[in-house]
Design an enzyme around this catalytic site. Structure first.
Site, mmCIF file in Angstrom:
data_model
loop_
_atom_site.group_PDB
_atom_site.id
_atom_site.type_symbol
_atom_site.label_atom_id
_atom_site.label_comp_id
_atom_site.label_asym_id
_atom_site.label_seq_id
_atom_site.Cartn_x
_atom_site.Cartn_y
_atom_site.Cartn_z
ATOM 1 N N LYS A 175 0.870 -1.171 0.000
ATOM 2 C CA LYS A 175 0.000 0.000 0.000
ATOM 3 C C LYS A 175 0.904 1.217 0.000
ATOM 4 O O LYS A 175 1.775 1.365 0.859
ATOM 5 C CB LYS A 175 -0.911 0.019 1.241
ATOM 6 N N SER B 45 -1.014 -0.821 -4.445
ATOM 7 C CA SER B 45 -2.279 -0.082 -4.391
ATOM 8 C C SER B 45 -2.024 1.255 -3.723
ATOM 9 O O SER B 45 -1.469 1.310 -2.620
ATOM 10 C CB SER B 45 -3.314 -0.899 -3.598
#
Length: 356
Positions: free
Chosen positions: A156, A228
């Site tokens: 992330k 992401s």
């Protein structure tokens, strides 16, 4: 190490009903939670605040059991967008030392790590590539995974907002141009993070990489990276998943690479690589991308040309349907935006299965 994996449904980004039941019943020990991956039902773009909402809800809840510091050390990866058949859910990873005298076998193990915070100028840059590569190597080492047994690395990563540019006096736009939109910065951040994985695993040599390659030279990619981007953090949170002979886990992970959005055979190969049948699958993790060539299997697609629906949302819907149709379960993890994550138009797909 003994790693356990739990997949739990969610009725909303702040719905922890299933997690509460699992903790109350003793099925999950909150002290052992090290990472949580989730699919939230926002748009997956810059203003998708379901991701931060979900993380905040999880942190506040888990702090009641483990304290604020330990709750903050957990890796949270919330991927926005449950288009099409995709169903919102959480995948909980727990880790604990193996009990004495328990036979070991080649099974799932993991490593988690947080990088330092990045400045706006560093996001999407070679600096980010280097920092991610360093962190990935540290996580692999701590987990005791041989590099050829690494099957999935989930990151992330942050993005650059207009406010970031205004507040950061030293931002000069050398790495990510000031003309790049906040949405485009998501791609640069994902791409640099993925290249960091590729460097760590020797898929790309750092000395051969230039800043101009990031989000331009898609011949360079990692076969196991899934990244992401979100507005809810400033650093990179990294989860490394692989198999090790010292594991006492009841799970195993394998992977393959989708060459295009309809590559169902790659999903089947990933399942087969675990040595288990499809009914033993706990969850599947895949990257989705609208092929930038504008074609899919030689046919024109319009995902890149729709002004109403972002192409990452369309790609998630397509790949989600392909994956869900194979395991007959819409509660699978499909993340959009696959810059340097597998070949152009495709992406890595990993499978965690329960061992017989």
């Amino acid at each position: 190490m003994k790693v356990n994996v739990y997949k739990l449904p969610q009725n909303s980004p702040d719905d922890l009903t299933s997690l509460e039941i699992a903790i109350t019943s003793g099925k999950i020990n909150p002290q052992q939670i090290v990472a949580i991956m989730g699919k939230t039902e926002g748009n997956g773009c810059v203003n998708d605040f379901t991701r931060g909402f979900a993380v905040q809800t999880l942190k506040n809840y888990l702090a009641n059991f483990v304290g604020q510091e330990q709750a903050g050390a957990i890796v949270y990866v919330m991927s926005g967008g449950t288009e099409g058949a995709l169903s919102p859910h959480l995948t909980i990873f727990t880790s604990q030392p193996s009990a004495p005298n328990i036979p070991t076998r080649m099974g799932l193990t993991l490593g988690v790590i947080h990088t330092r915070d990045f400045t706006a100028a560093e996001i999407g840059s070679l600096t980010m590539v280097r920092e991610v590569a360093l962190a990935v190597n540290q996580a692999i080492s701590v987990a005791g995974i041989a590099k050829n047994d690494v099957h999935f690395i989930q990151i992330k990563c942050p993005l650059v907002t207009s406010r970031d540019r205004l507040l950061e006096e030293n931002y000069d736009g050398k790495s990510v141009s000031k003309s790049v939109t906040s949405y485009q910065s998501m791609g640069y951040s994902r791409g640099a993070s993925a290249l960091g994985v590729a460097v760590a695993l020797g898929e790309v040599q750092l000395e051969d990489l230039t800043a101009a390659d990031i989000c331009q030279n898609y011949a360079l990619y990692s076969t196991v990276a899934s990244t992401s981007a979100g507005v809810e953090l400033r650093n990179c949170e990294i989860l490394v998943l692989g198999n090790a002979p010292t594991s006492t886990s009841d799970f195993v992970i394998g992977h393959s690479v989708m060459q295009h959005a309809l590559d169902a055979q790659a999903v089947s190969r990933a399942i087969a690589s675990t040595g288990q049948t499809s009914d033993r699958v706990v969850n599947i993790f895949a990257k989705a991308e609208a092929d930038p060539s504008g074609e899919l299997l030689g046919r024109r697609h319009t995902m890149m040309d729709d002004s109403d629906i972002n192409h990452t949302r369309m790609a998630r819907a397509v790949v989600g349907a392909v994956v869900a149709s194979i395991v007959q379960d819409p509660m699978v993890y499909v993340s959009g935006g696959a810059e340097h994550q597998g070949p152009s138009g495709g992406g890595p797909v990993a499978v965690i299965s329960r061992i017989d």
